[in-house]
Motif scaffolding. Structure first.
Motif, PDB file in Angstrom:
ATOM      1  N   HIS A  13      10.575   6.975  -3.146  1.00 16.54           N
ATOM      2  CA  HIS A  13      10.205   8.178  -3.915  1.00 16.54           C
ATOM      3  C   HIS A  13      11.249   8.548  -4.967  1.00 16.54           C
ATOM      4  O   HIS A  13      12.287   9.116  -4.655  1.00 16.54           O
ATOM      5  N   GLU A 145       2.244  12.278  -7.296  1.00 18.21           N
ATOM      6  CA  GLU A 145       2.678  13.328  -6.372  1.00 18.21           C
ATOM      7  C   GLU A 145       1.926  14.609  -6.706  1.00 18.21           C
ATOM      8  O   GLU A 145       2.221  15.291  -7.682  1.00 18.21           O
ATOM      9  N   HIS A 171       0.996  19.154  -3.648  1.00 16.93           N
ATOM     10  CA  HIS A 171       2.445  19.301  -3.829  1.00 16.93           C
ATOM     11  C   HIS A 171       2.826  20.620  -3.160  1.00 16.93           C
ATOM     12  O   HIS A 171       2.484  20.819  -2.004  1.00 16.93           O
ATOM     13  N   HIS A 209       4.095  16.470   1.785  1.00 15.57           N
ATOM     14  CA  HIS A 209       3.701  17.738   1.148  1.00 15.57           C
ATOM     15  C   HIS A 209       2.399  18.325   1.671  1.00 15.57           C
ATOM     16  O   HIS A 209       2.068  19.461   1.320  1.00 15.57           O
ATOM     17  N   HIS A 230       8.459  10.793   1.262  1.00 17.09           N
ATOM     18  CA  HIS A 230       9.736  11.517   1.352  1.00 17.09           C
ATOM     19  C   HIS A 230       9.561  12.724   2.262  1.00 17.09           C
ATOM     20  O   HIS A 230       9.216  13.810   1.832  1.00 17.09           O
ATOM     21  N   ARG A 241       8.010  21.854   5.318  1.00 18.78           N
ATOM     22  CA  ARG A 241       8.118  20.696   4.427  1.00 18.78           C
ATOM     23  C   ARG A 241       8.347  19.399   5.231  1.00 18.78           C
ATOM     24  O   ARG A 241       7.997  18.317   4.793  1.00 18.78           O
ATOM     25  N   ASP A 310      13.985  10.893  -3.087  1.00 15.69           N
ATOM     26  CA  ASP A 310      13.653  12.093  -3.878  1.00 15.69           C
ATOM     27  C   ASP A 310      14.864  12.560  -4.684  1.00 15.69           C
ATOM     28  O   ASP A 310      14.917  13.729  -5.086  1.00 15.69           O
TER      29      ASP A 310
HETATM   30 ZN   LIG Z   1       8.218  15.992  -3.379  1.00 20.10          ZN
END
Ligand SMILES: [Zn+2]
Length: 364
Positions: A13, A145, A171, A209, A230, A241, A310
């Motif tokens: 990612h 994403e 997201h 996400h 991620h 998250r 990320d």
């Molecule tokens: Zn993200």
């Protein structure tokens, strides 16, 4: 113990085009040059603190990545930034695609879309022998994403033809197709249609996400390949998250691989966005080994975890471990895992093998 440099890292990612197009970072520049150009800029917390660029990726043997297109639709005035229509979000993602194409034209990147291309790329990077005359291009697999920019399912088909191989439907907050981080609710009716179309095309579902309700709804409907590009462990960083153990176990059962992220907010309990500092937690790369261990313990093996950093995902070193100044510092994980008893084949699996095998299975 001497620092082992990993032969090859697959980072699942990176928002490379978003950084290039939205933050005006030429990824061909050195890290120092990008930072110098941003002195005095205050539009984003991560200015002058980037950790990713092609020279640093090459220094760290990050020869393959999943690279995103990223644009959100936000129809109201709110906390989250985004475009006023899905059509504008589509245009933004097409701008990002145009940047990837330019980097291909320059020989900096190469698009990877199938198993033959993947195997050829690995051979190029892992070839033994003396120094190469030309550094090989960095391979990228195109992903999306948040799917707000997919205006119609025809846009999804066009994107597949452009190389899109993984989609995260949402997201942050509410989206057209479902509900994301810090939100709640199942996938929408259009989200269910999107999942069907992805399954038909063989596009990987990226569950990162998805809020809990959308996560379970999506998994109950989708029979195609699943990964989490991620996502860390909620047991070690308590925020929606991250995934709880029940979710991680289901991902393992479904053959998914989970990419470990190096955003400090996702690594520790109690991080306050824009207020906490890595110093407050004495946060080091070592912390990610706890997340890796946690997943391996739940799995009973080392095959379901990989790297999805990320890095430069809207933040810089103000929000990364203290000993991570560049993506090349990922090399430090080798010794940390070896000290915990991971064998070198296991470490190679985490650095690239687990996600590579996932793609080989998916693209058979
Ligand atoms: Zn993200």
């Amino acid at each position: 113990m001497a620092l082992m440099t990993p032969k090859f890292i697959f980072d699942v990612h990176l928002d490379l085009a978003w950084n290039a197009v939205e933050f005006n970072r030429d990824q061909r520049w050195t890290q120092e040059r990008i930072r110098r150009r941003e002195l005095g800029m205050t539009d984003n917390q991560g200015r002058t603190r980037n950790t990713v660029c092609f020279p640093e990726m090459r220094r760290g043997n990050v020869g393959l990545c999943v690279a995103t297109q990223l644009a959100r639709y936000v129809p109201y005035f709110g906390r989250l930034p985004g475009f006023a229509s899905p059509e504008q979000a589509w245009a933004e993602t097409q701008g990002q695609l145009a940047w990837y194409r330019e980097m291909e034209r320059c020989g900096e990147m190469v698009s990877i879309r199938d198993r033959a291309q993947l195997d050829a790329h690995l051979q190029l990077w892992l070839a033994e022998g003396g120094p190469r005359a030309e550094p090989p291009p960095i391979g990228y697999i195109l992903s999306l994403e948040g799917a707000d920019s997919i205006v119609t399912l025809n846009h999804l088909e066009r994107s597949y033809a452009d190389g899109l191989r993984a989609v995260g439907p949402v997201h942050y907050g509410p989206g057209i197709y479902g509900h994301g981080t810090d939100d709640e609710g199942p996938m929408t009716a259009r989200g269910h249609e999107l999942l069907k179309a992805m399954e038909r095309l063989g596009i990987i579902l990226d569950v990162t996400h998805l809020c809990d309700e959308s996560f379970w709804d999506a998994l109950s409907r989708f029979n195609g390949p699943i990964w989490a590009s991620h996502s860390n462990c909620r047991a070690l960083a308590n925020w929606n998250r991250q995934f709880n153990d029940e979710q991680i176990k289901e991902l393992i059962r479904r053959g998914a691989v989970i990419g470990m992220a190096f955003d400090a907010i996702m690594m520790v309990h109690g991080w306050t966005h824009l207020r906490s500092k890595p110093q407050d937690f004495n946060l080091k790369i070592e912390k990610i080994c706890e997340h890796i261990d946690h997943i391996c313990q739940l799995a009973g093996n080392v095959r379901h975890v990989g790297i999805g950093t990320d890095l430069d995902g809207g933040y810089g070193t103000e929000q990364t471990p203290l000993d991570l100044d560049s993506i090349a510092d990922l090399a430090k994980i080798s010794d940390l895992l070896a000290a915990r008893g991971y064998r070198s084949a296991d470490i190679d699996g985490i650095f690239h093998g687990n996600f590579v095998e996932f793609l080989r299975r998916t693209w058979r």
